[in-house]
Design an enzyme around this catalytic site. Sequence first.
Site, short mmCIF file in Angstrom:
data_model
loop_
_atom_site.label_atom_id
_atom_site.label_comp_id
_atom_site.label_asym_id
_atom_site.label_seq_id
_atom_site.Cartn_x
_atom_site.Cartn_y
_atom_site.Cartn_z
N LEU A 108 23.81 57.30 64.06
CA LEU A 108 24.03 58.72 63.80
C LEU A 108 22.64 59.33 63.68
O LEU A 108 21.78 58.77 62.98
CB LEU A 108 24.82 58.93 62.52
CG LEU A 108 26.31 58.58 62.56
CD1 LEU A 108 26.92 58.66 61.16
CD2 LEU A 108 27.08 59.50 63.51
N ASP A 109 22.42 60.47 64.33
CA ASP A 109 21.08 61.04 64.29
C ASP A 109 20.77 61.63 62.92
O ASP A 109 21.60 61.66 62.02
CB ASP A 109 20.87 62.05 65.42
CG ASP A 109 21.77 63.27 65.32
OD1 ASP A 109 22.08 63.69 64.19
OD2 ASP A 109 22.16 63.81 66.37
N LEU A 110 19.55 62.11 62.76
CA LEU A 110 19.04 62.57 61.47
C LEU A 110 19.97 63.57 60.80
O LEU A 110 20.24 63.49 59.60
CB LEU A 110 17.65 63.19 61.66
CG LEU A 110 16.99 63.78 60.42
CD1 LEU A 110 16.64 62.69 59.42
CD2 LEU A 110 15.74 64.57 60.81
N SER A 112 23.19 64.18 61.48
CA SER A 112 24.61 63.84 61.51
C SER A 112 24.97 63.03 60.28
O SER A 112 24.13 62.40 59.65
CB SER A 112 24.96 63.06 62.78
OG SER A 112 24.71 63.84 63.93
N ARG A 193 23.26 61.49 71.43
CA ARG A 193 23.48 62.90 71.06
C ARG A 193 24.51 63.56 71.96
O ARG A 193 24.43 64.75 72.27
CB ARG A 193 22.16 63.67 71.10
CG ARG A 193 21.15 63.16 70.08
CD ARG A 193 19.81 63.88 70.20
NE ARG A 193 19.93 65.29 69.87
CZ ARG A 193 19.90 65.79 68.65
NH1 ARG A 193 19.76 64.99 67.60
NH2 ARG A 193 20.01 67.09 68.45
#
Length: 256
Positions: A108-110, A112, A193
């Site tokens: 999960l990105d920063l 999220s 993403r």
Amino acid sequence: MTEEERGERIAKWLSRSGIASRRDAEQIIAQGRVKLNGQPVTHPATFVRKHDLVQLDNAPVAEPERTRMWRYHKPDGLMTTHKDPEGRKTVFESLPEGMPRVISIGRLDLNSEGLLLLTNDGELARRLELPSNGWIRRYRVRVFGVVDEARLAQLAEGSVFEGVKYGPIDAQLDSKKGDNAWLTVSLREGKNREVRKVMMGLNLHVSRLIRTNYGPFQLGTLLRGELEEVQSRIIRDQLPAAPTAKPATRKSRTGN
């Protein structure tokens, strides 16, 4: 020579130790960072036998445990990486003391949040990330902009944005208020993403993204920063090829 006498390939051994996936373990070996009984390992097909000493960056690596898995409610603001070159705080720095070395199943990105699966078995992590397993990843997504429900429906047929082809995505409008709306988005592929980029292709800005499901595993009632081990029985039911061991622990908070 029996399998026990020959041992296990070191790349696979490292992946089962939670160091990395087998592919990434091979890269670590190629970088000259791994030693076996004090000698640099130069090939991923090197075999490890019981009681051999394996070192990564000169630090001993514990022998693999049986497969374990945790559900973690990742808050936003944490990187899903073991070390961030920009010094930002990571998921793994936020875990409780006493946790074995683990890696994430997917990322999960920063910005999220939501369900992140963690495991001490790198080979299992790699297998569960593959689109071929058919597992659905489901998200609650808050967007800003004008939602065109007809265009949302077309995502189910696959889409192309900025030259990148995306597989079928099921996107449903749940509610809207002014220029803000909540969507439920489900997909099987999980490119980098992907949700954000597809929404951008629809002229929608994602202001919040929460993963609620990864295959049969759900975020459920986990609070932000909360961690819960998946019961061995559930792992056996959902992942019949995965060996399991200790009983599940109760929920714990990571301090976030």
